[in-house]
Design an enzyme around this catalytic site. Structure first.
Site, PDB file in Angstrom:
ATOM      1  CB  SER A   6      -0.891   0.032   1.251  1.00 44.59           C
ATOM      2  OG  SER A   6      -1.523   1.294   1.388  1.00 44.59           O
ATOM      3  CE1 TYR A  44      -4.030  -1.908   4.945  1.00 41.09           C
ATOM      4  CE2 TYR A  44      -3.321   0.300   4.336  1.00 41.09           C
ATOM      5  CZ  TYR A  44      -3.799  -0.947   3.977  1.00 41.09           C
ATOM      6  OH  TYR A  44      -4.037  -1.241   2.652  1.00 41.09           O
TER       7      TYR A  44
HETATM    8  N1  LIG Z   1      -8.634   0.179  -1.541  1.00 43.32           N
HETATM    9  C1  LIG Z   1      -7.533   0.843  -1.269  1.00 43.32           C
HETATM   10  O1  LIG Z   1      -7.533   2.085  -1.204  1.00 43.32           O
HETATM   11  C2  LIG Z   1      -6.232   0.128  -1.070  1.00 43.32           C
HETATM   12  C3  LIG Z   1      -5.056   0.882  -1.102  1.00 43.32           C
HETATM   13  C4  LIG Z   1      -3.833   0.236  -0.908  1.00 43.32           C
HETATM   14  C5  LIG Z   1      -3.786  -1.133  -0.705  1.00 43.32           C
HETATM   15  N2  LIG Z   1      -4.960  -1.848  -0.673  1.00 43.32           N
HETATM   16  C6  LIG Z   1      -4.856  -3.277  -0.464  1.00 43.32           C
HETATM   17  O2  LIG Z   1      -5.468  -3.945  -1.539  1.00 43.32           O
HETATM   18  C7  LIG Z   1      -5.984  -5.213  -1.085  1.00 43.32           C
HETATM   19  C8  LIG Z   1      -7.444  -5.305  -1.482  1.00 43.32           C
HETATM   20  O3  LIG Z   1      -8.143  -4.222  -0.884  1.00 43.32           O
HETATM   21  P1  LIG Z   1      -9.630  -3.814  -1.316  1.00 43.32           P
HETATM   22  O4  LIG Z   1      -9.676  -2.332  -1.352  1.00 43.32           O
HETATM   23  O5  LIG Z   1     -10.066  -4.588  -2.497  1.00 43.32           O
HETATM   24  O6  LIG Z   1     -10.431  -4.299  -0.012  1.00 43.32           O
HETATM   25  P2  LIG Z   1     -11.884  -4.931   0.145  1.00 43.32           P
HETATM   26  O7  LIG Z   1     -12.178  -4.855   1.595  1.00 43.32           O
HETATM   27  O8  LIG Z   1     -12.835  -4.312  -0.813  1.00 43.32           O
HETATM   28  O9  LIG Z   1     -11.669  -6.458  -0.291  1.00 43.32           O
HETATM   29  C9  LIG Z   1     -10.839  -7.301   0.445  1.00 43.32           C
HETATM   30  C10 LIG Z   1     -11.204  -8.742   0.172  1.00 43.32           C
HETATM   31  O10 LIG Z   1     -10.367  -9.560   0.997  1.00 43.32           O
HETATM   32  C11 LIG Z   1     -11.165 -10.553   1.605  1.00 43.32           C
HETATM   33  N3  LIG Z   1     -10.587 -11.006   2.858  1.00 43.32           N
HETATM   34  C12 LIG Z   1     -10.540 -10.356   4.057  1.00 43.32           C
HETATM   35  N4  LIG Z   1      -9.971 -11.125   4.984  1.00 43.32           N
HETATM   36  C13 LIG Z   1      -9.619 -12.293   4.373  1.00 43.32           C
HETATM   37  C14 LIG Z   1      -8.988 -13.488   4.810  1.00 43.32           C
HETATM   38  N5  LIG Z   1      -8.624 -13.663   6.088  1.00 43.32           N
HETATM   39  N6  LIG Z   1      -8.768 -14.473   3.893  1.00 43.32           N
HETATM   40  C15 LIG Z   1      -9.166 -14.309   2.600  1.00 43.32           C
HETATM   41  N7  LIG Z   1      -9.783 -13.216   2.148  1.00 43.32           N
HETATM   42  C16 LIG Z   1     -10.010 -12.216   3.024  1.00 43.32           C
HETATM   43  C17 LIG Z   1     -12.518  -9.878   1.815  1.00 43.32           C
HETATM   44  O11 LIG Z   1     -13.564 -10.825   2.006  1.00 43.32           O
HETATM   45  C18 LIG Z   1     -12.665  -9.064   0.532  1.00 43.32           C
HETATM   46  O12 LIG Z   1     -13.264  -9.804  -0.494  1.00 43.32           O
HETATM   47  C19 LIG Z   1      -5.731  -5.255   0.410  1.00 43.32           C
HETATM   48  O13 LIG Z   1      -4.543  -5.970   0.676  1.00 43.32           O
HETATM   49  C20 LIG Z   1      -5.561  -3.795   0.764  1.00 43.32           C
HETATM   50  O14 LIG Z   1      -4.820  -3.621   1.948  1.00 43.32           O
HETATM   51  C21 LIG Z   1      -6.172  -1.247  -0.865  1.00 43.32           C
END
Ligand SMILES: NC(=O)c1ccc[n+]([C@@H]2O[C@H](COP(=O)([O-])OP(=O)(O)OC[C@H]3O[C@@H](n4cnc5c(N)ncnc54)[C@H](O)[C@@H]3O)[C@@H](O)[C@H]2O)c1
Length: 267
Positions: A148, A161
């Site tokens: 991230s 985080y």
């Molecule tokens: N959205 C953002 O702004 C952003 C920015 C930087 C990094 N990220 C990273 O991108 C990745 C995806 O984020 P997102 O925005 O799609 O989040 P989101 O919450 O929309 O989706 C996350 C998914 O992970 C699944 N999940 C959660 N815990 C789990 C577990 N223990 N085992 C398996 N699956 C699990 C959830 O059910 C969900 O489908 C994450 O690693 C997040 O930290 C997101």
């Protein structure tokens, strides 16, 4: 043929039911890869896999909590079973729990580290075991860890985080070194996405207001955009393009790297 063509590749995307993971799965399939998605949300994951099947590649869904090692064994075996190989792991599943350090909650931090760090570490372990020459897939491959922008900046209320995503950064480098030393034939890289208004990103903007760092969600979002030279939030497609690139032969000499996909926010 495009250098980004992924025909014949088999991929597993964790946390693929929604958000960025869903976008990665579709982008990989549209580039020609067969893709299994895994998640703890079974109903949504199956629906997403059903929609993914319409792209025309082989696909499937497997229940998979990334903190549970037996689930990793099953997810990798299912991927090889359904797709006939395993070449690309997108270690995407993650959570974010916002909080100022004065409100430090050890349980929140343990949960984030369990999913974001232990979960991704298990992913690297099982990808190496399956993809290395002695493994059941056996022809090397690519691991892409989703870190991230929070690993590259010091945003208040994101200490836990940010720490977990900084660990993903170092995990990536060490994994690439070990793969090289022991001849696993697996490239390991990470991306640092900027803020994307998925379920996680949207909730985070609200949490920034709740902890008193912005007066409204609109002002919280504007604050991010103002720190971003590209002048906007990220989109799922921005992140997915980077994942397709890293998975492809166009990135065959990119290893142990972290690629910011944040419009310049973290420079
Ligand atoms: N959205 C953002 O702004 C952003 C920015 C930087 C990094 N990220 C990273 O991108 C990745 C995806 O984020 P997102 O925005 O799609 O989040 P989101 O919450 O929309 O989706 C996350 C998914 O992970 C699944 N999940 C959660 N815990 C789990 C577990 N223990 N085992 C398996 N699956 C699990 C959830 O059910 C969900 O489908 C994450 O690693 C997040 O930290 C997101």
């Amino acid at each position: 043929m495009s250098r980004f063509d992924l025909s014949g590749k088999s991929a597993l995307v964790t946390g693929g039911a929604q958000g960025l993971g869903e976008g990665f799965a579709f982008a990989l399939a549209e580039a020609g890869a067969d893709v299994v998605i895994s998640d703890i949300q079974d109903d949504l994951g199956k629906q997403t896999a059903n929609r993914l099947a319409k792209v025309g590649q082989r696909t499937g869904f497997v229940h998979h909590d990334v903190t549970v090692e037996d689930d990793w064994r099953n997810a990798v075996a299912t991927t090889i079973d359904l797709l006939g190989g395993f070449d690309v792991l997108v270690n995407n599943a993650g959570i974010e729990i916002t909080g100022l350090l004065t409100a430090f909650d050890p349980d929140d931090w343990r949960r984030m580290f369990d999913i974001n760090v232990v979960g991704m570490g298990l992913g690297v372990k099982h990808a190496f075991a399956a993809m290395s020459p002695s493994g059941p897939a056996g022809s090397g491959g690519v691991v892409i860890n989703v870190s991230s922008v929070a690993a590259t900046i010091a945003h208040p209320a994101l200490a836990g985080y940010s720490a977990s995503k900084s660990a993903v950064d170092r995990l990536t480098r060490v994994a690439a070194r070990e793969s090289g030393i022991f001849g696993y034939g697996v490239r390991v890289n990470c991306i640092y996405p900027g803020l994307v208004p998925t379920e996680m990103g949207t909730r985070l903007a609200g949490d920034i207001v709740t902890v008193g760092l912005a007066e409204t969600v609109e002002l919280a979002v504007r604050g991010v955009v103002e720190q971003t030279p590209s002048g906007r939030l990220g989109e799922v497609a921005d992140m997915a393009s980077a994942v397709v690139f890293l998975a492809s032969d166009a990135a065959q000499f990119i290893n142990g790297a972290g690629i910011p996909v944040d419009g310049g926010m973290g420079m």
